[in-house]
Design a protein around this motif. Structure first.
Motif, PDB file in Angstrom:
ATOM      1  N   ASP A  33       0.868  -1.180   0.000  1.00  0.00           N
ATOM      2  CA  ASP A  33       0.000   0.000   0.000  1.00  0.00           C
ATOM      3  C   ASP A  33       0.899   1.223   0.000  1.00  0.00           C
ATOM      4  O   ASP A  33       1.988   1.201   0.588  1.00  0.00           O
ATOM      5  N   THR A  69      -7.013  -0.946  -5.410  1.00  0.00           N
ATOM      6  CA  THR A  69      -6.786   0.507  -5.476  1.00  0.00           C
ATOM      7  C   THR A  69      -7.942   1.229  -6.168  1.00  0.00           C
ATOM      8  O   THR A  69      -8.749   0.594  -6.858  1.00  0.00           O
ATOM      9  N   SER A  97     -15.103  -0.488  -9.172  1.00  0.00           N
ATOM     10  CA  SER A  97     -16.553  -0.354  -9.313  1.00  0.00           C
ATOM     11  C   SER A  97     -16.975  -0.130 -10.760  1.00  0.00           C
ATOM     12  O   SER A  97     -18.158  -0.267 -11.083  1.00  0.00           O
ATOM     13  N   GLY A 129     -10.697   2.914   4.133  1.00  0.00           N
ATOM     14  CA  GLY A 129      -9.464   2.577   4.839  1.00  0.00           C
ATOM     15  C   GLY A 129      -9.491   1.222   5.526  1.00  0.00           C
ATOM     16  O   GLY A 129     -10.540   0.616   5.740  1.00  0.00           O
TER      17      GLY A 129
HETATM   18  N1  LIG Z   1     -16.099   1.458  -1.051  1.00  0.00           N
HETATM   19  C1  LIG Z   1     -16.915   0.571  -1.577  1.00  0.00           C
HETATM   20  O1  LIG Z   1     -18.048   0.419  -1.099  1.00  0.00           O
HETATM   21  C2  LIG Z   1     -16.448  -0.268  -2.728  1.00  0.00           C
HETATM   22  C3  LIG Z   1     -17.146  -1.464  -3.011  1.00  0.00           C
HETATM   23  C4  LIG Z   1     -16.695  -2.282  -4.049  1.00  0.00           C
HETATM   24  C5  LIG Z   1     -15.586  -1.897  -4.797  1.00  0.00           C
HETATM   25  N2  LIG Z   1     -14.945  -0.722  -4.519  1.00  0.00           N
HETATM   26  C6  LIG Z   1     -13.742  -0.394  -5.299  1.00  0.00           C
HETATM   27  O2  LIG Z   1     -12.638  -0.758  -4.481  1.00  0.00           O
HETATM   28  C7  LIG Z   1     -11.506   0.060  -4.781  1.00  0.00           C
HETATM   29  C8  LIG Z   1     -10.945   0.607  -3.481  1.00  0.00           C
HETATM   30  O3  LIG Z   1     -11.965   1.252  -2.755  1.00  0.00           O
HETATM   31  P1  LIG Z   1     -11.957   1.299  -1.157  1.00  0.00           P
HETATM   32  O4  LIG Z   1     -13.338   1.666  -0.763  1.00  0.00           O
HETATM   33  O5  LIG Z   1     -11.311   0.082  -0.606  1.00  0.00           O
HETATM   34  O6  LIG Z   1     -11.034   2.566  -0.923  1.00  0.00           O
HETATM   35  P2  LIG Z   1     -10.073   2.870   0.303  1.00  0.00           P
HETATM   36  O7  LIG Z   1      -9.745   4.321   0.224  1.00  0.00           O
HETATM   37  O8  LIG Z   1     -10.630   2.331   1.563  1.00  0.00           O
HETATM   38  O9  LIG Z   1      -8.758   2.032  -0.068  1.00  0.00           O
HETATM   39  C9  LIG Z   1      -7.904   2.320  -1.130  1.00  0.00           C
HETATM   40  C10 LIG Z   1      -6.498   1.892  -0.703  1.00  0.00           C
HETATM   41  O10 LIG Z   1      -5.642   2.017  -1.838  1.00  0.00           O
HETATM   42  C11 LIG Z   1      -4.429   2.622  -1.410  1.00  0.00           C
HETATM   43  N3  LIG Z   1      -3.790   3.273  -2.551  1.00  0.00           N
HETATM   44  C12 LIG Z   1      -4.217   4.350  -3.232  1.00  0.00           C
HETATM   45  N4  LIG Z   1      -3.361   4.635  -4.226  1.00  0.00           N
HETATM   46  C13 LIG Z   1      -2.384   3.685  -4.177  1.00  0.00           C
HETATM   47  C14 LIG Z   1      -1.214   3.424  -4.942  1.00  0.00           C
HETATM   48  N5  LIG Z   1      -0.871   4.187  -5.975  1.00  0.00           N
HETATM   49  N6  LIG Z   1      -0.444   2.371  -4.590  1.00  0.00           N
HETATM   50  C15 LIG Z   1      -0.781   1.572  -3.545  1.00  0.00           C
HETATM   51  N7  LIG Z   1      -1.876   1.776  -2.781  1.00  0.00           N
HETATM   52  C16 LIG Z   1      -2.656   2.815  -3.098  1.00  0.00           C
HETATM   53  C17 LIG Z   1      -4.851   3.589  -0.316  1.00  0.00           C
HETATM   54  O11 LIG Z   1      -3.770   3.966   0.512  1.00  0.00           O
HETATM   55  C18 LIG Z   1      -5.917   2.784   0.411  1.00  0.00           C
HETATM   56  O12 LIG Z   1      -5.369   1.987   1.426  1.00  0.00           O
HETATM   57  C19 LIG Z   1     -11.996   1.111  -5.759  1.00  0.00           C
HETATM   58  O13 LIG Z   1     -11.586   0.753  -7.042  1.00  0.00           O
HETATM   59  C20 LIG Z   1     -13.511   1.045  -5.651  1.00  0.00           C
HETATM   60  O14 LIG Z   1     -14.126   1.406  -6.857  1.00  0.00           O
HETATM   61  C21 LIG Z   1     -15.336   0.081  -3.479  1.00  0.00           C
END
Ligand SMILES: NC(=O)c1ccc[n+]([C@@H]2O[C@H](COP(=O)([O-])OP(=O)(O)OC[C@H]3O[C@@H](n4cnc5c(N)ncnc54)[C@H](O)[C@@H]3O)[C@@H](O)[C@H]2O)c1
Ligand SMILES: O=C(O)C(=O)C[C@]1(C(=O)O)C=C[C@@H](O)C=C1
Length: 366
Positions: A33, A69, A97, A129
């Motif tokens: 991360d 990510t 998503s 997070g």
């Molecule tokens: N939040 C939801 O309800 C949900 C549900 C399904 C899918 N998603 C998808 O999941 C993915 C992540 O969403 P999330 O909700 O877990 O977000 P989040 O912010 O909780 O987590 C994202 C993580 O990625 C890390 N990150 C960001 N840029 C980075 C990089 N360049 N290198 C390494 N790590 C990096 C961040 O530090 C963080 O820990 C997105 O693509 C989103 O579309 C989200």
């Protein structure tokens, strides 16, 4: 068979996946991360087996790489992975998503060792997070898989086998149809929730008391407006065409509602509302929809210490497990309503009888 998985991005979704895939301890998870504190948290809480500082080195050890990510970063990582000289085939997946921009990129990759299968677990939260990550987040949720054009059936089957650890229900969809459907059922509702909050904020200029009036209804329909703004901007950006089309549909929908109101079309409006109610009520019933089937009970409770525990204990003594619990409209010193969900009709009926016998006033949702 034990697999080595490289999890890139350990936030809400990546962290939850790491937990659910590691829990049976069949897999070895390497975490990466950009945020050092996230990596430390993952290690300290045994969500991963080891952390890495160099994606290329870790990728070369992995059987499977999952990108947890945001979408823009996921696309960048695909280009980075393309440059790696793998000595074996590797399955690469994501959790984005929106699927089309990711699959379009995956389809252009020249690295023959990469087998890309897009993934999207249809579960999440307005929280962000690693601290919000849960190992059971994907249980019973739909998990969409969208293979890239060069992906083999063997790679798809292997990923499906691995993801069984999430206890989700996997389905295969083409990227385009996925983006249209999630546009309707997830992305556009999010846009509307934020717009409703903006509207209330504007009206607060006229009526300063508005926030105090925001009770269950407003809170229910706008919970998702409390999500991570950067993440959702990224989702809207990548599903822009569908969003614009849905905004146009919405404007038409609002115009027709406006007409009904202006012309006092009472029966037409009732029919409109009834049609919406029937469709919404039916969403859980088929047990195949995005909203899992729940059977709800509404219990009046006093705002006093132990009130919720008493209800939960009575049900636990009967062996009834509560799948969801929510307090509605509770204000200090006033009766509140507890919404309990159980997973079968029979449990709903049994809960009703037990609580009624113990003097609770309650209502069933048919
Ligand atoms: N939040 C939801 O309800 C949900 C549900 C399904 C899918 N998603 C998808 O999941 C993915 C992540 O969403 P999330 O909700 O877990 O977000 P989040 O912010 O909780 O987590 C994202 C993580 O990625 C890390 N990150 C960001 N840029 C980075 C990089 N360049 N290198 C390494 N790590 C990096 C961040 O530090 C963080 O820990 C997105 O693509 C989103 O579309 C989200
Ligand atoms: O429950 C929530 O808060 C969510 O927003 C989860 C939700 C959804 O719309 O259902 C959001 C985005 C995802 O890509 C998948 C699931």
């Amino acid at each position: 068979m034990k697999k080595t998985i490289l999890m890139i991005g350990l936030g809400l979704i990546g962290g939850s996946l790491a937990k659910s895939l590691r829990e049976p301890e069949e897999n070895h998870i390497i975490g990466y991360d950009i945020d050092q504190k996230t990596l430390e948290f993952a290690l300290m809480n045994s969500m991963i087996d080891e952390s890495c500082a160099n994606v290329t080195e870790a990728a070369q050890k992995a059987d499977v790489i999952i990108l947890g990510t945001p979408i823009t970063e996921t696309i960048e990582f695909l280009h980075q992975l393309e440059q790696i000289a793998f000595d074996h085939d590797v399955i690469v997946s994501d959790v984005s998503s929106v699927k089309k921009p990711v699959i379009d990129t995956a389809n252009t990759l020249k690295n023959e060792h990469i087998q890309f299968v897009g993934g999207h677990p249809m579960a999440g939260s307005h929280k962000r997070g690693i601290k919000a990550a849960k190992g059971h987040l994907f249980e019973n949720a739909i998990y969409v898989l969208s293979p890239s054009s060069n992906c083999t059936n063997a790679a798809l089957n292997n990923l499906e086998k691995l993801l069984k650890g999430t206890k989700s229900r996997m389905i295969k969809l083409k990227a385009e149809e996925h983006d249209e459907m999630t546009g309707v059922i997830s992305h556009f509702p999010h846009l509307i929730a934020s717009a409703l909050v903006q509207q209330a904020k504007k009206w607060e200029g006229t009526h300063a008391f508005i926030p105090q009036l925001a009770a269950g209804g407003f809170r229910d329909v706008t919970r998702i407006a409390s999500s991570n703004p950067e993440l959702w901007q990224d989702i809207f950006y990548h599903n822009k065409q569908k969003m614009v089309q849905m905004i146009d549909d919405w404007i038409d929908e609002m115009a027709s509602l406006k007409q009904m109101l202006e012309h006092d079309s009472k029966s037409e409006l009732t029919a409109y509302l009834k049609e919406a109610k029937d469709y919404r009520d039916g969403l859980g019933v088929k047990d195949k929809g995005a909203i899992p089937a729940f059977y709800d009970l509404y219990v009046d409770i006093r705002d006093q210490t132990g009130a919720i525990a008493s209800v939960a204990n009575l049900l636990a003594e009967e062996g009834i497990s509560i799948t969801n619990i929510r307090i509605l409209e509770i204000r200090e010193g006033i009766t509140g309503v507890l919404r309990l969900s159980v997973s079968t009709k029979n449990e709903q009926f049994k809960s009703y009888q037990v609580l009624q016998r113990n003097g609770y006033e309650l209502m069933l949702e048919e």
